[in-house]
Design a protein around this motif. Structure first.
Motif, mmCIF file in Angstrom:
data_model
loop_
_atom_site.group_PDB
_atom_site.id
_atom_site.type_symbol
_atom_site.label_atom_id
_atom_site.label_comp_id
_atom_site.label_asym_id
_atom_site.label_seq_id
_atom_site.Cartn_x
_atom_site.Cartn_y
_atom_site.Cartn_z
ATOM 1 N N LEU A 110 0.810 -1.271 0.036
ATOM 2 C CA LEU A 110 -0.197 -0.030 0.058
ATOM 3 C C LEU A 110 0.935 1.240 0.045
ATOM 4 O O LEU A 110 1.848 1.477 0.919
ATOM 5 N N ASN A 111 0.509 2.086 -0.908
ATOM 6 C CA ASN A 111 1.343 3.355 -0.978
ATOM 7 C C ASN A 111 0.549 4.597 -1.201
ATOM 8 O O ASN A 111 -0.468 4.404 -2.299
ATOM 9 N N TYR A 112 0.280 5.397 -0.251
ATOM 10 C CA TYR A 112 -0.527 6.739 -0.361
ATOM 11 C C TYR A 112 0.172 7.698 0.053
ATOM 12 O O TYR A 112 1.184 7.818 0.570
ATOM 13 N N GLY A 113 -0.445 8.856 -0.626
ATOM 14 C CA GLY A 113 0.146 10.290 -0.296
ATOM 15 C C GLY A 113 -0.678 11.117 0.355
ATOM 16 O O GLY A 113 -0.290 12.463 0.605
ATOM 17 N N GLY A 114 -2.078 10.570 0.812
ATOM 18 C CA GLY A 114 -2.783 11.459 1.630
ATOM 19 C C GLY A 114 -2.677 11.309 2.999
ATOM 20 O O GLY A 114 -1.490 10.933 3.498
ATOM 21 N N SER A 115 -3.599 11.241 3.750
ATOM 22 C CA SER A 115 -3.506 11.179 5.260
ATOM 23 C C SER A 115 -3.354 9.665 5.800
ATOM 24 O O SER A 115 -2.844 9.578 7.181
ATOM 25 N N HIS A 116 -4.277 8.724 5.234
ATOM 26 C CA HIS A 116 -4.507 7.572 5.901
ATOM 27 C C HIS A 116 -4.854 6.486 4.872
ATOM 28 O O HIS A 116 -5.080 6.716 3.563
ATOM 29 N N TYR A 117 -4.778 5.186 5.343
ATOM 30 C CA TYR A 117 -5.543 4.167 4.489
ATOM 31 C C TYR A 117 -6.338 3.599 5.657
ATOM 32 O O TYR A 117 -6.172 3.495 6.899
ATOM 33 N N GLN A 118 -7.770 3.268 5.230
ATOM 34 C CA GLN A 118 -8.806 2.908 5.934
ATOM 35 C C GLN A 118 -9.095 1.333 5.755
ATOM 36 O O GLN A 118 -9.475 1.049 4.720
ATOM 37 N N MET A 119 -8.982 0.503 6.801
ATOM 38 C CA MET A 119 -9.584 -0.713 6.889
ATOM 39 C C MET A 119 -10.812 -1.025 7.302
ATOM 40 O O MET A 119 -11.094 -1.322 8.395
ATOM 41 N N ASN A 120 -11.614 -1.160 6.225
ATOM 42 C CA ASN A 120 -13.007 -1.526 6.514
ATOM 43 C C ASN A 120 -13.422 -3.000 6.425
ATOM 44 O O ASN A 120 -14.413 -3.472 6.438
ATOM 45 N N ALA A 121 -12.118 -3.833 5.899
ATOM 46 C CA ALA A 121 -12.349 -5.151 5.497
ATOM 47 C C ALA A 121 -11.117 -5.677 5.718
ATOM 48 O O ALA A 121 -9.940 -5.070 5.667
ATOM 49 N N PRO A 122 -10.660 -6.768 5.831
ATOM 50 C CA PRO A 122 -9.365 -7.390 6.098
ATOM 51 C C PRO A 122 -8.387 -7.669 4.976
ATOM 52 O O PRO A 122 -9.081 -7.972 3.877
ATOM 53 N N ILE A 123 -7.115 -7.609 5.169
ATOM 54 C CA ILE A 123 -6.099 -8.172 4.223
ATOM 55 C C ILE A 123 -5.593 -9.277 4.738
ATOM 56 O O ILE A 123 -5.045 -9.416 6.078
ATOM 57 N N SER A 124 -5.743 -10.704 4.386
ATOM 58 C CA SER A 124 -5.297 -12.091 4.646
ATOM 59 C C SER A 124 -4.383 -12.542 3.914
ATOM 60 O O SER A 124 -4.410 -12.725 2.554
ATOM 61 N N PHE A 125 -3.514 -13.355 4.765
ATOM 62 C CA PHE A 125 -2.364 -14.065 4.109
ATOM 63 C C PHE A 125 -2.713 -15.736 4.894
ATOM 64 O O PHE A 125 -2.442 -15.848 5.882
ATOM 65 N N THR A 126 -3.169 -16.555 3.978
ATOM 66 C CA THR A 126 -3.883 -17.846 4.254
ATOM 67 C C THR A 126 -2.979 -19.097 4.347
ATOM 68 O O THR A 126 -3.382 -20.111 4.691
ATOM 69 N N ALA A 127 -1.731 -18.871 3.799
ATOM 70 C CA ALA A 127 -0.849 -20.009 3.536
ATOM 71 C C ALA A 127 -0.302 -20.445 4.837
ATOM 72 O O ALA A 127 0.360 -21.819 4.973
ATOM 73 N N GLY A 128 -0.226 -19.851 5.993
ATOM 74 C CA GLY A 128 0.101 -20.349 7.366
ATOM 75 C C GLY A 128 1.663 -19.857 7.471
ATOM 76 O O GLY A 128 2.086 -19.974 8.487
ATOM 77 N N SER A 129 2.126 -19.318 6.436
ATOM 78 C CA SER A 129 3.718 -18.752 6.597
ATOM 79 C C SER A 129 4.035 -17.998 5.614
ATOM 80 O O SER A 129 3.203 -18.199 4.387
ATOM 81 N N GLY A 130 4.854 -17.176 5.727
ATOM 82 C CA GLY A 130 5.351 -16.306 4.629
ATOM 83 C C GLY A 130 4.586 -15.117 4.478
ATOM 84 O O GLY A 130 3.629 -14.621 5.078
ATOM 85 N N GLY A 131 4.570 -14.693 3.125
ATOM 86 C CA GLY A 131 3.553 -13.613 2.545
ATOM 87 C C GLY A 131 4.427 -12.312 2.865
ATOM 88 O O GLY A 131 5.311 -12.352 3.622
ATOM 89 N N ALA A 132 4.272 -11.247 2.326
ATOM 90 C CA ALA A 132 4.590 -9.946 2.145
ATOM 91 C C ALA A 132 3.793 -8.691 2.318
ATOM 92 O O ALA A 132 2.683 -8.751 1.524
ATOM 93 N N PHE A 133 3.851 -7.806 3.236
ATOM 94 C CA PHE A 133 3.054 -6.684 3.286
ATOM 95 C C PHE A 133 3.945 -5.603 3.649
ATOM 96 O O PHE A 133 4.806 -5.390 4.508
#
Length: 395
Positions: free
Chosen positions: A86-109
């Motif tokens: 996520l890259n934003y130039g404003g004031s915020h990012y709003q989490m109204n729903a989840p971002i999920s990594f379901t493999a059990g390991s790894g992933g990048a955020f």
């Protein structure tokens, strides 16, 4: 002005202003995808994720907005090599729903180039104590049921160490970032009846940020500065919540205690935070809260700012007990409490006691309030004597 960009519930091809979620998901199976707002336009330059996106490949979805990012539908990464940036130039990012990594390991955020360590298990969450200045995110919902049997019944060891009330003085506190990514920690047990600053986090420093995390059916007990999420907050808490039970234990004179005098036990107890010296925004607690003094549905003792937040749980104590805050000497704005409140002295539906520098605006309480001295539907005791006519109570 830039153009807003929408991810929609469709199979539409990509344009300057949007793409269908089905198209995006399919494209991510083959390659990395970057979606960005364009500079030409008449909009704010926001990215709106309005439909669910999921994929199972070693690829990354990058969202780059001139202004803000609004996650209104789930994003699910099923491959351990997949990522979200996520890259934003404003004031915020709003989490109204989840971002999920379901493999059990790894992933990048990552957010604006800052990489986060993804937490997949309760054991990994406990290990944050080894690096209190890191940036962390919950990969998925975490089952913490096993913590009821940890540490001879004491449960989870709160993240961070004592800030005050210790023989050695100040110890390391959490100064990093925890982003729940819209996920929950379920059935957490913390049973530290003889300790202070008790919660998922003991004490958070002024640079810390906790956001978009929920504790569901938590059972948290401590002696002083006890909160479901944080014992003592000095940073920011955003879009977070607690349900379950939070208790401040009253110790008998002479009873062995880890770092607290018996006279201070049972004080500063709140559903979300025991003490708030920072800011709490768009957060809530539905937990039942019990303690002795300075007991609140959301916060026990507030010295800075609570805004757009609420509490609905039952609150019980003796002195300075409130549906939202037991004692506030800071700002409470656009907030409310609906739970039943009971105690003896200075009992209020919203706040038990207002200090000299307190300010309450656009806030209300509706819960039943019972007590003996200085009892009010909105506020119990008030040393401020300011006009509270822009706030309401139904009781």
């Amino acid at each position: 002005d830039p153009t807003d960009f929408y991810i929609t519930d469709s199979s539409d091809p990509q344009t300057d202003s949007g793409i269908g979620a089905a198209t995006l998901s399919a494209n991510l199976e083959d390659s990395n995808i970057t979606l960005a707002t364009i500079e030409a336009g008449t909009d704010a330059g926001d990215i709106h994720v309005d439909a669910a996106v999921s994929w199972n490949a070693n690829t990354t979805l990058s969202l780059s907005a001139d202004n803000n990012i609004l996650i209104n539908a789930p994003i699910t990464v099923e491959n351990s090599g997949g990522g979200v940036a996520l890259n934003y130039g404003g004031s915020h990012y709003q989490m109204n729903a989840p971002i999920s990594f379901t493999a059990g390991s790894g992933g990048a955020f990552s957010v604006n180039g800052q990489n986060f360590t993804l937490i997949h298990s309760i054991a990994q969450l406990q290990n944050i104590n080894t690096a209190l200045d890191g940036h962390y995110a919950l990969a998925t919902n975490i089952d913490a049921s096993e913590t009821r049997n940890w540490n001879s019944g004491k449960g989870f060891n709160p993240i961070g160490y004592y800030d005050t009330f210790t023989p050695s003085g100040s110890e390391p506190v959490f100064t990093g970032t925890m982003n729940g990514l819209g996920h929950t920690i379920n059935n957490l047990t913390i049973n530290r009846a003889d300790e202070s600053q008790v919660g998922l986090f003991r004490t958070t420093g002024s640079d810390s940020v906790i956001r978009s995390i929920g504790l569901v059916d938590a059972n948290v007990a401590g002696a002083f500065a006890v909160g479901g999420l944080v014992g003592q907050n000095k940073g920011e808490i955003i879009q977070s919540y607690v349900s379950g039970t939070v208790s401040g234990t009253v110790l008998a004179d002479g009873q062995p205690a880890d770092n607290i005098q018996a006279a201070l036990s049972g004080m500063n107890v709140g559903g979300l935070a025991g003490i708030n010296n920072g800011s709490i925004t768009q957060s809530h607690a539905t937990s039942s809260v019990n303690g002795a003094s300075l007991v609140g549905g959301l916060v026990g003792y507030n010295t800075y700012k609570i805004s757009q937040s609420y509490a609905t749980g039952m609150v019980n104590g003796k002195n300075q007990v409130g549906g939202l805050a037991g004692y506030t000497n800071g700002t409470v704005a656009q907030s409310y409490a609906t739970g039943m409140v009971s105690g003896i002295d200075q009992i209020g539906g919203l706040a038990g006691y207002l200090g000299f520098t307190s300010n309450i605006s656009q806030s209300y309480a509706t819960g039943a309030v019972t007590g003996v001295n200085d009892v009010g539907g909105l506020v119990g005791g008030n040393s401020n004597l300011r006009d509270l006519t822009n706030n309401t109570t139904s009781e």
